[in-house]
Design a protein around this motif. Structure first.
Motif, PDB file in Angstrom:
ATOM      1  N   ILE A 280      60.172 -49.899 124.695  1.00 55.40           N
ATOM      2  CA  ILE A 280      59.275 -50.683 125.543  1.00 55.40           C
ATOM      3  C   ILE A 280      57.997 -50.907 124.744  1.00 55.40           C
ATOM      4  O   ILE A 280      57.542 -50.015 124.035  1.00 55.40           O
ATOM      5  CB  ILE A 280      58.945 -49.893 126.840  1.00 55.40           C
ATOM      6  CG1 ILE A 280      60.195 -49.630 127.652  1.00 55.40           C
ATOM      7  CG2 ILE A 280      57.883 -50.602 127.656  1.00 55.40           C
ATOM      8  CD1 ILE A 280      60.728 -50.805 128.396  1.00 55.40           C
ATOM      9  N   GLU A 281      57.425 -52.087 124.895  1.00 54.95           N
ATOM     10  CA  GLU A 281      56.179 -52.388 124.179  1.00 54.95           C
ATOM     11  C   GLU A 281      55.043 -51.466 124.616  1.00 54.95           C
ATOM     12  O   GLU A 281      54.886 -51.215 125.815  1.00 54.95           O
ATOM     13  CB  GLU A 281      55.740 -53.818 124.518  1.00 54.95           C
ATOM     14  CG  GLU A 281      55.974 -54.816 123.405  1.00 54.95           C
ATOM     15  CD  GLU A 281      55.381 -56.152 123.790  1.00 54.95           C
ATOM     16  OE1 GLU A 281      54.178 -56.350 123.523  1.00 54.95           O
ATOM     17  OE2 GLU A 281      56.113 -56.968 124.397  1.00 54.95           O
ATOM     18  N   PRO A 282      54.243 -50.988 123.686  1.00 52.78           N
ATOM     19  CA  PRO A 282      53.078 -50.180 124.089  1.00 52.78           C
ATOM     20  C   PRO A 282      52.015 -51.047 124.773  1.00 52.78           C
ATOM     21  O   PRO A 282      52.069 -52.270 124.694  1.00 52.78           O
ATOM     22  CB  PRO A 282      52.557 -49.616 122.772  1.00 52.78           C
ATOM     23  CG  PRO A 282      53.136 -50.436 121.695  1.00 52.78           C
ATOM     24  CD  PRO A 282      54.371 -51.104 122.226  1.00 52.78           C
ATOM     25  N   PRO A 283      51.037 -50.405 125.445  1.00 49.80           N
ATOM     26  CA  PRO A 283      49.965 -51.186 126.079  1.00 49.80           C
ATOM     27  C   PRO A 283      49.194 -51.975 125.026  1.00 49.80           C
ATOM     28  O   PRO A 283      49.118 -51.563 123.867  1.00 49.80           O
ATOM     29  CB  PRO A 283      49.075 -50.124 126.723  1.00 49.80           C
ATOM     30  CG  PRO A 283      49.381 -48.864 125.987  1.00 49.80           C
ATOM     31  CD  PRO A 283      50.816 -48.963 125.592  1.00 49.80           C
ATOM     32  N   LYS A 284      48.589 -53.087 125.449  1.00 53.74           N
ATOM     33  CA  LYS A 284      47.883 -53.928 124.486  1.00 53.74           C
ATOM     34  C   LYS A 284      46.507 -53.377 124.135  1.00 53.74           C
ATOM     35  O   LYS A 284      46.028 -53.548 123.033  1.00 53.74           O
ATOM     36  CB  LYS A 284      47.701 -55.332 125.086  1.00 53.74           C
ATOM     37  CG  LYS A 284      48.981 -56.134 125.150  1.00 53.74           C
ATOM     38  CD  LYS A 284      48.657 -57.549 125.590  1.00 53.74           C
ATOM     39  CE  LYS A 284      49.917 -58.309 125.954  1.00 53.74           C
ATOM     40  NZ  LYS A 284      49.583 -59.510 126.750  1.00 53.74           N
ATOM     41  N   ARG A 285      45.865 -52.753 125.115  1.00 59.46           N
ATOM     42  CA  ARG A 285      44.468 -52.385 124.906  1.00 59.46           C
ATOM     43  C   ARG A 285      44.097 -51.167 125.759  1.00 59.46           C
ATOM     44  O   ARG A 285      44.522 -51.059 126.907  1.00 59.46           O
ATOM     45  CB  ARG A 285      43.625 -53.578 125.333  1.00 59.46           C
ATOM     46  CG  ARG A 285      42.148 -53.490 125.079  1.00 59.46           C
ATOM     47  CD  ARG A 285      41.520 -54.783 125.593  1.00 59.46           C
ATOM     48  NE  ARG A 285      40.089 -54.817 125.428  1.00 59.46           N
ATOM     49  CZ  ARG A 285      39.290 -55.657 126.087  1.00 59.46           C
ATOM     50  NH1 ARG A 285      39.800 -56.531 126.945  1.00 59.46           N
ATOM     51  NH2 ARG A 285      37.995 -55.633 125.894  1.00 59.46           N
ATOM     52  N   VAL A 286      43.295 -50.299 125.162  1.00 59.11           N
ATOM     53  CA  VAL A 286      42.809 -49.103 125.854  1.00 59.11           C
ATOM     54  C   VAL A 286      41.291 -49.078 125.702  1.00 59.11           C
ATOM     55  O   VAL A 286      40.785 -49.230 124.590  1.00 59.11           O
ATOM     56  CB  VAL A 286      43.428 -47.825 125.226  1.00 59.11           C
ATOM     57  CG1 VAL A 286      42.802 -46.577 125.800  1.00 59.11           C
ATOM     58  CG2 VAL A 286      44.949 -47.806 125.416  1.00 59.11           C
ATOM     59  N   PHE A 287      40.590 -48.922 126.800  1.00 63.44           N
ATOM     60  CA  PHE A 287      39.128 -48.857 126.717  1.00 63.44           C
ATOM     61  C   PHE A 287      38.652 -47.571 127.381  1.00 63.44           C
ATOM     62  O   PHE A 287      39.000 -47.292 128.524  1.00 63.44           O
ATOM     63  CB  PHE A 287      38.477 -50.063 127.395  1.00 63.44           C
ATOM     64  CG  PHE A 287      37.009 -50.217 127.041  1.00 63.44           C
ATOM     65  CD1 PHE A 287      36.592 -51.206 126.157  1.00 63.44           C
ATOM     66  CD2 PHE A 287      36.045 -49.353 127.566  1.00 63.44           C
ATOM     67  CE1 PHE A 287      35.246 -51.348 125.810  1.00 63.44           C
ATOM     68  CE2 PHE A 287      34.701 -49.469 127.220  1.00 63.44           C
ATOM     69  CZ  PHE A 287      34.302 -50.478 126.345  1.00 63.44           C
ATOM     70  N   ALA A 288      37.830 -46.810 126.671  1.00 66.10           N
ATOM     71  CA  ALA A 288      37.338 -45.546 127.217  1.00 66.10           C
ATOM     72  C   ALA A 288      35.843 -45.616 127.477  1.00 66.10           C
ATOM     73  O   ALA A 288      35.074 -45.975 126.595  1.00 66.10           O
ATOM     74  CB  ALA A 288      37.641 -44.409 126.247  1.00 66.10           C
ATOM     75  N   ASN A 289      35.448 -45.308 128.708  1.00 67.62           N
ATOM     76  CA  ASN A 289      34.015 -45.245 129.008  1.00 67.62           C
ATOM     77  C   ASN A 289      33.479 -43.849 128.688  1.00 67.62           C
ATOM     78  O   ASN A 289      34.243 -42.900 128.505  1.00 67.62           O
ATOM     79  CB  ASN A 289      33.722 -45.650 130.455  1.00 67.62           C
ATOM     80  CG  ASN A 289      34.397 -44.782 131.487  1.00 67.62           C
ATOM     81  OD1 ASN A 289      35.375 -45.185 132.098  1.00 67.62           O
ATOM     82  ND2 ASN A 289      33.904 -43.576 131.692  1.00 67.62           N
ATOM     83  N   GLY A 290      32.155 -43.752 128.625  1.00 63.14           N
ATOM     84  CA  GLY A 290      31.519 -42.490 128.263  1.00 63.14           C
ATOM     85  C   GLY A 290      31.298 -41.576 129.461  1.00 63.14           C
ATOM     86  O   GLY A 290      31.804 -41.815 130.550  1.00 63.14           O
ATOM     87  N   PHE A 291      30.530 -40.538 129.234  1.00 66.80           N
ATOM     88  CA  PHE A 291      30.242 -39.538 130.267  1.00 66.80           C
ATOM     89  C   PHE A 291      28.828 -39.710 130.812  1.00 66.80           C
ATOM     90  O   PHE A 291      27.939 -40.187 130.119  1.00 66.80           O
ATOM     91  CB  PHE A 291      30.353 -38.127 129.684  1.00 66.80           C
ATOM     92  CG  PHE A 291      31.756 -37.700 129.391  1.00 66.80           C
ATOM     93  CD1 PHE A 291      32.832 -38.308 130.024  1.00 66.80           C
ATOM     94  CD2 PHE A 291      32.001 -36.679 128.478  1.00 66.80           C
ATOM     95  CE1 PHE A 291      34.135 -37.901 129.764  1.00 66.80           C
ATOM     96  CE2 PHE A 291      33.305 -36.277 128.208  1.00 66.80           C
ATOM     97  CZ  PHE A 291      34.373 -36.878 128.846  1.00 66.80           C
ATOM     98  N   PHE A 292      28.621 -39.222 132.009  1.00 72.43           N
ATOM     99  CA  PHE A 292      27.284 -39.187 132.593  1.00 72.43           C
ATOM    100  C   PHE A 292      26.711 -37.782 132.533  1.00 72.43           C
ATOM    101  O   PHE A 292      27.425 -36.803 132.723  1.00 72.43           O
ATOM    102  CB  PHE A 292      27.339 -39.554 134.085  1.00 72.43           C
ATOM    103  CG  PHE A 292      27.585 -41.001 134.360  1.00 72.43           C
ATOM    104  CD1 PHE A 292      26.943 -41.984 133.631  1.00 72.43           C
ATOM    105  CD2 PHE A 292      28.443 -41.383 135.378  1.00 72.43           C
ATOM    106  CE1 PHE A 292      27.163 -43.323 133.906  1.00 72.43           C
ATOM    107  CE2 PHE A 292      28.667 -42.716 135.660  1.00 72.43           C
ATOM    108  CZ  PHE A 292      28.029 -43.694 134.918  1.00 72.43           C
ATOM    109  N   THR A 293      25.410 -37.730 132.326  1.00 69.75           N
ATOM    110  CA  THR A 293      24.683 -36.529 132.702  1.00 69.75           C
ATOM    111  C   THR A 293      23.908 -36.918 133.956  1.00 69.75           C
ATOM    112  O   THR A 293      23.725 -38.098 134.242  1.00 69.75           O
ATOM    113  CB  THR A 293      23.690 -36.105 131.600  1.00 69.75           C
ATOM    114  OG1 THR A 293      22.919 -37.262 131.216  1.00 69.75           O
ATOM    115  CG2 THR A 293      24.416 -35.565 130.380  1.00 69.75           C
ATOM    116  N   VAL A 294      23.474 -35.929 134.731  1.00 68.37           N
ATOM    117  CA  VAL A 294      22.673 -36.224 135.913  1.00 68.37           C
ATOM    118  C   VAL A 294      21.282 -35.655 135.695  1.00 68.37           C
ATOM    119  O   VAL A 294      21.126 -34.441 135.519  1.00 68.37           O
ATOM    120  CB  VAL A 294      23.315 -35.637 137.186  1.00 68.37           C
ATOM    121  CG1 VAL A 294      22.377 -35.796 138.380  1.00 68.37           C
ATOM    122  CG2 VAL A 294      24.636 -36.326 137.477  1.00 68.37           C
TER     123      VAL A 294
END
Ligand code: ZN
Length: 478
Positions: A280-294
Motif C-alpha cells: 500500500i502506498e505510504p502517506p504523502k505528507r506528515v506534519f508535526a506541531n510543537g509543544f506548549f509551555t504554560v
C-alpha cells in the motif's frame, strides 16, 4: 493554491483514552479542522478523520484504577473527546474508535496480509518495556534506572512475540523521505527521522502475549496486537481497508497526517514500512506541531497547570480559542500559552479589533445609508490569508488579515463619516460599500479559523437591510 478539484484526506492521531483531552490534543485537532474547512471551501473532496486509541496495558490499568471494566472506561473517555471537539467547533467527517468492529475486522485482514508478505516471524523478546510509553525502551535510554519521561521503572520482559522485519526497510524509507515522496515537515523533523534511520533500524515486536485488552493476532489468538501497530492502522481501517475497497481507493493515500512531534518516528518509520509490506502506498505528507509551555512552565499534572480546553471555551468561546492557539505560536514551533495571553489577545484582536470593526461598519450603514448597501467585490486582495493557511502558516495568515482590520479602522478614522455625511453623502456611501465588501471578504477568508463569527458577519451583511447587531461579536472580558 492549485485550481483543480482534488481529494484531500487529512487525519489527526487517534488519541489515547487513558486520560481526558488537553490543550495539546485540541491544538492539533483544531489545525486539522481548519485545513479540512479550507479544502472544503476550495471545492476539494475532503475527508477529515479523528478518533480514539483504546487498547493496551495502560488502558487496562487505568480502567482497573477507576473501578471500571475496560469497555465501560473507554466509552466514557472517548465520549469526552468527541464532546470536546464539538465544543471547539471541530467537525470531523469520521470519528473512529479502535474498539469498533469495523476497525477490528480491517486490522485482522491487514495482519493476515502482513503475515503473507513474509515479513513477520516468531521469536523471543527479552528487554525492557515502559507501560507509560506503551513501547519497548532501551537500557541506554534510561536515566538512573527509570524512563526519563515517565519517571517509572520499566518492566523486565521475556516473552514470545511476533516480529516485523522493519530492518528490511531502512534503505527504501531513507530514499522516500530524502526525495520527499513521504514529505515530513517542518524540516527539523525530517532531519530527526533521517538521523534515526541512519543509526540503523531494528525489527519490532507486533504482538504481546500477556496483554488481554487488545485485538487478537488472527493466527495466534493467545497474543494481542501491539497497540501502536493496530492504532496506526486506523488511518486505513476508517476508510474501509479490506472492507469497502471503493472508499479506500478513493481516499488512500492520506494527503496529510497531523500530529504532535513526540510521535513522529512511529508515523514516519514504522507506519510507512508496514504499508510498504502490504503493498500500500505510504502517506504523502506528515506534519508535526510543537509543544506548549504554560506561562513558561512545562505542562504537568504534578505542577497542576494542565489546561482543559473546555474551560477556555466556556469563558471565551470556541472561535477565540481557535484563533488564539493558531495566532500565538507559529505552527510547527514550540511556544508558550496562558489564560493571560488568551485574554489579552481576545480583548485587543477580537473585541477591540474585528468585533469593533464589524459593529462600527454596520452601525454606520444603518445610520447613514438606512441599511442599504449592495455587496460588491472587495477592493483589497486577501488571497495571501488563504494561501498562508493552505501552507499551515496560520499565524502569518492571521497577521495579514489583521493588517486589513487595522487598515479599515484607519480609513474610517481618517474619513470621519459622522462629519462627512453632512457635506458629502456620496463619498460616505462609496466608503461604506468598500468597507462592507472588505469585511465580507475577511469573514470568508477567516471562516476556517472562526466559523461562528464569520457566519454571523456574513449573515448580517447579506441581509436586505443591514442593521447593527444587538450584541457585540466578541463582548469585552475584564
Ligand atoms: Zn516511558
Amino acid at each position: 493554491m492549485p485550481e483543480e478539484q482534488k481529494k484531500f484526506y487529512i487525519t489527526t492521531p487517534i488519541y489515547y483514552v487513558n486520560d481526558k483531552p488537553h490543550i495539546g490534543h485540541a491544538y492539533t485537532t483544531i489545525a486539522a479542522d481548519v485545513l479540512a474547512r479550507l479544502h472544503r471551501q476550495l471545492g476539494d473532496d475532503t475527508w477529515f478523520l479523528t478518533g480514539t486509541d483504546e487498547h493496551g496495558a495502560k488502558i487496562e490499568a487505568a480502567a482497573k484504577k477507576a473501578g471500571k471494566n475496560p469497555q465501560e472506561f473507554v466509552d466514557e473517555v472517548s465520549a469526552k473527546y468527541s464532546l470536546t471537539w464539538d465544543q471547539l467547533g471541530i467537525a470531523p467527517d469520521d470519528f473512529i474508535r479502535t474498539t469498533e468492529d469495523r476497525h477490528k475486522k480491517s486490522v485482522a485482514i491487514f495482519l493476515n496480509n502482513l503475515k503473507n508478505s513474509g515479513k513477520v516471524y516468531g521469536g523471543d523478546y527479552e528487554g525492557l518495556y515502559c507501560v507509560g510509553h506503551e513501547a519497548f525502551i532501551k537500557e541506554s535510554d534510561l536515566v538512573d534506572g527509570v524512563c526519563p519521561e515517565h519517571k517509572t521503572k520499566p518492566e523486565k520482559i521475556k516473552e514470545k512475540n511476533w516480529f516485523f522485519k522493519l530492518s528490511d526497510y531502512q534503505n527504501i524509507l531513507k530514499e522516500k523521505i530524502e526525495k520527499d515522496e513521504i514529505l515530513i515537515q517542518p524540516n527539523t523533523r525530517k532531519n530527526e527521522v533521517l538521523s534515526f534511520i541512519n543509526q540503523g533500524l531494528e525489527d519490532i515486536a507486533i504482538s504481546r502475549p500477556n496483554v488481554k485488552w487488545g485485538i487478537p493476532i488472527p493466527w495466534d489468538i493467545d497474543q494481542t496486537t501491539y497497540v501502536w501497530v493496530e492504532a496506526l492502522f486506523n488511518y486505513c481501517s476508517a476508510v474501509g481497508y479490506g472492507i469497502d475497497q471503493e472508499k479506500f481507493q478513493k481516499y488512500w493515500p492520506a494527503d496529510l497526517h497531523m500530529m504532535g512531534k513526540e510521535i513522529i518516528k512511529f508515523h514516519c518509520i514504522i507506519w510507512p514500512a508496514l504499508l510498504l509490506a502490504i503493498e500500500i502506498e505510504p502517506p504523502k505528507r506528515v506534519f508535526a506541531n510543537g509543544f506548549f509551555t504554560v506561562a513558561g512552565q512545562k505542562i504537568s499534572k504534578t505542577i497542576g497547570n494542565v489546561i482543559d480546553p473546555n474551560d477556555w471555551v466556556a469563558k471565551y468561546g470556541a472561535d477565540a480559542v481557535r484563533y488564539f492557539l493558531l495566532r500565538e505560536v507559529p505552527f510547527g514551533e514550540d511556544g508558550d500559552v496562558s489564560e493571560e495571553k488568551l485574554k489579552s489577545r481576545y480583548n485587543s484582536d477580537l473585541a477591540n479589533g474585528l468585533g469593533n470593526l464589524f459593529s462600527r461598519i454596520t452601525n454606520m450603514v444603518e445610520k447613514f445609508l438606512d441599511g442599504d448597501v449592495e455587496l460588491t467585490k472587495s477592493p483589497r486582495d486577501l488571497s495571501e490569508v488563504s494561501e498562508a493557511f493552505y501552507n499551515l502558516d496560520f499565524s502569518h495568515g492571521l497577521e495579514v488579515a489583521w493588517e486589513t482590520v487595522a487598515w479599515a479602522d484607519g480609513l474610517i478614522d481618517k474619513a470621519k463619516p459622522w462629519e462627512l455625511h453632512k457635506t458629502e453623502p456620496k463619498k460616505v456611501k462609496e466608503l461604506l460599500i468598500n468597507l462592507v465588501a472588505v469585511l465580507s471578504e475577511l469573514a470568508l477568508k477567516l471562516s476556517p479559523i472562526m466559523p461562528d463569527a464569520a457566519n454571523k458577519i456574513r449573515e448580517a451583511l447579506e441581509q436586505e437591510k443591514i442593521t447593527k447587531p444587538s450584541a457585540p461579536l466578541f463582548p469585552k472580558i475584564d
